[in-house]
Design an enzyme around this catalytic site. Structure first.
Site, PDB file in Angstrom:
ATOM      1  CD1 TRP A 177      -0.127  -1.507   3.155  1.00  0.00           C
ATOM      2  CD2 TRP A 177       0.659   0.595   3.276  1.00  0.00           C
ATOM      3  NE1 TRP A 177       0.675  -1.429   4.265  1.00  0.00           N
ATOM      4  CE2 TRP A 177       1.162  -0.154   4.369  1.00  0.00           C
ATOM      5  CE3 TRP A 177       0.999   1.941   3.160  1.00  0.00           C
ATOM      6  CZ2 TRP A 177       2.019   0.406   5.316  1.00  0.00           C
ATOM      7  CZ3 TRP A 177       1.856   2.499   4.106  1.00  0.00           C
ATOM      8  CH2 TRP A 177       2.356   1.734   5.163  1.00  0.00           C
ATOM      9  N   GLY A 217       6.814  -6.262  -0.218  1.00  0.00           N
ATOM     10  CA  GLY A 217       6.092  -6.278   1.048  1.00  0.00           C
ATOM     11  C   GLY A 217       7.009  -6.608   2.203  1.00  0.00           C
ATOM     12  CD  GLU A 231      11.360  -3.376  -2.366  1.00  0.00           C
ATOM     13  OE1 GLU A 231      11.684  -3.401  -1.146  1.00  0.00           O
ATOM     14  OE2 GLU A 231      10.515  -2.608  -2.826  1.00  0.00           O
ATOM     15  CB  CYS A 283      11.177  -0.635   1.603  1.00  0.00           C
ATOM     16  SG  CYS A 283      11.062  -0.248  -0.158  1.00  0.00           S
TER      17      CYS A 283
END
Length: 453
Positions: free
Chosen positions: A130, A206, A228, A259
């Site tokens: 998201w 995620g 990833e 991230c």
């Protein structure tokens, strides 16, 4: 159970969606496979026309899509518009370069002719997060579709409207019916999708936990995966750098929910006090508020449960000896807001050091010297990105080779770029997205040798 789109700034339910049934998901996979069988033979110039049209649609609808992101997951609207523009860029990039990236490569062997071909695999399941609800999908879809594959999107359950709008982009751009399709399902349905015989491979962006589950299931099915996953990116400040404002920008990318946002700020002892004072003031000056306001720099966290988990990491780190210099309190009122927060005296054994903090929390760590700074940077189970700040070019070149990460940026913020491969090592995943390396992840690298006569 129905899927709900909830505004994280207010807690209001925006929309309710009926989930895709297992029978309908199977039909979508079958349709994607049928579309792939024809699409793989479509010449590159035709594929490029559709991909360029997708870029045009994205630019034309940037305000609409940025608003959807702001409403569904809290991204400040100005950042959402920039995200849509980046999606258009990646579409144009692969429309221009995919054919050359996948051109046959001749090889000199003892055969009369030898070469390497790159052929598409089939429908690829994309399990997407998201936090960058458009960009993460398009950085997968643009190369995958240009390579001749199909895509089935299982997006995060809190951004269903984003998922449907992305599907509409490809439909309206003239891609074949069903070549790219969305399934509105929860995480429990992913294993069944991975096992579907029409699904040829899986791409997931995620959490580490989600990556493990998908990799395990795909391994049983012997299907290719690209993962990833999380990051605890170091931001290394050496004694000749002055970067407090840039450090604030690095931590607050997407309200800290990235991230590749800097999370561990490793500063050499000789400038640590000066850096901390400037860093705290830079973060204190950032405006938190309604993501629909162009003036907002920090929006809410995407969900209340995620905000609460972040707050637990902060509290536990303080209990273990970290010093709270800024923030660290849950604001009163509705929404999933969390203020920019700075922790000092962070050390191994604290969540702020050992875990990924997915929100506007900066862990600051003192290093004795540059060697100690690199040691601390590498002392992590993650290896996605890293940034190094120094005015000495030779010093930077030497240290870059010692940093354990998929991407290292010197004197700049870590970001993904269609021209460069993107991905991590260690628990940050495997495989690469973007550039020629990314488009070749979901192809059959076929060796061909033709004997004389």
């Amino acid at each position: 159970m129905s899927l709900q789109s909830i505004n994280p700034a207010t807690g209001d339910v925006l929309e309710t969606f009926e989930p895709t049934s297992s029978a309908e998901a199977a039909r979508i996979a079958a349709t994607a496979h049928d579309a792939f069988l024809a699409w793989r033979h479509v010449p590159f110039p035709t594929r490029s026309r559709s991909m360029r049209k997708a870029a045009e649609i994205l630019r034309a609808r940037r305000a609409e899509y940025a608003r959807t992101m702001a409403l569904e997951m809290g991204k400040p609207v100005a950042q959402g518009e920039a995200e849509v523009d980046k999606c258009a860029w990646v579409c144009d990039f692969y429309a221009e370069h995919a054919e050359a990236m996948l051109a046959e490569q001749p090889r000199a062997t003892d055969a009369a002719r030898s070469y390497v071909r790159f052929e598409p695999l089939g429908p690829v399941l994309a399990v997407m997060p998201w936090n960058f609800p458009f960009w993460q999908v398009f950085r997968f879809a643009a190369p995958a579709l240009m390579a001749g594959n199909a895509g089935v999107l299982k997006h995060a359950s809190n951004v269903p409207r984003c998922a449907l709008q992305i599907e509409a982009v490809f439909r309206d751009a003239g891609f074949p019916r069903g070549l790219f399709a969305t399934v509105l399902v929860g995480a429990s349905a992913v294993a069944g999708l991975v096992a579907d015989p029409r699904i040829a491979a899986v791409s997931l962006t995620g959490s580490e936990g989600a990556g493990r589950q998908v990799a395990e299931r795909a391994g049983r099915e012997l299907k290719k995966t690209v993962l990833e996953l999380g990051g605890s990116d170091p931001f290394i400040v050496l004694d000749d750098a002055d970067v407090a404002v840039a450090a604030a920008d690095a931590r607050l990318v997407n309200s800290g929910q990235s991230c590749i946002a800097a999370k561990r700020f490793i500063v050499v002892e000789s400038i640590a006090d000066q850096f901390l004072a400037q860093f705290v003031e830079a973060l204190r000056g950032r405006r938190m508020g309604d993501p629909l306001s162009p003036a907002t720099q920090v929006g809410p966290q995407a969900r209340v449960d995620l905000r609460d988990a972040l707050h637990r990491q902060v509290r536990e780190s303080v209990e273990r000896g970290a010093q709270l210099l800024l923030g660290g309190e849950v604001p009163a009122g509705p929404g999933a807001f969390y203020p920019p927060t700075v922790l000092a005296a962070v050390d191994k054994g604290m969540p702020a050091f050992d875990e990924e903090t997915f929100g506007p929390v900066a862990a600051t760590i003192r290093a004795k010297d540059e060697a100690d700074a690199v040691r601390l940077a590498n002392d992590s189970p993650f290896g996605l990105g890293a940034s190094l700040w120094t005015r000495d070019g030779a010093r930077a070149q030497r240290l870059v080779a010692q940093i354990e990460a998929g991407t290292v940026v010197v004197n700049g913020l870590v970001k993904s770029d269609p021209r460069l491969p993107f991905g991590g090592i260690k628990r940050s995943g495997y495989g690469r997205e973007l550039s020629e390396y990314g488009i070749r992840e979901f192809v059959n690298v076929k060796s061909v040798s033709i004997a004389a006569g």
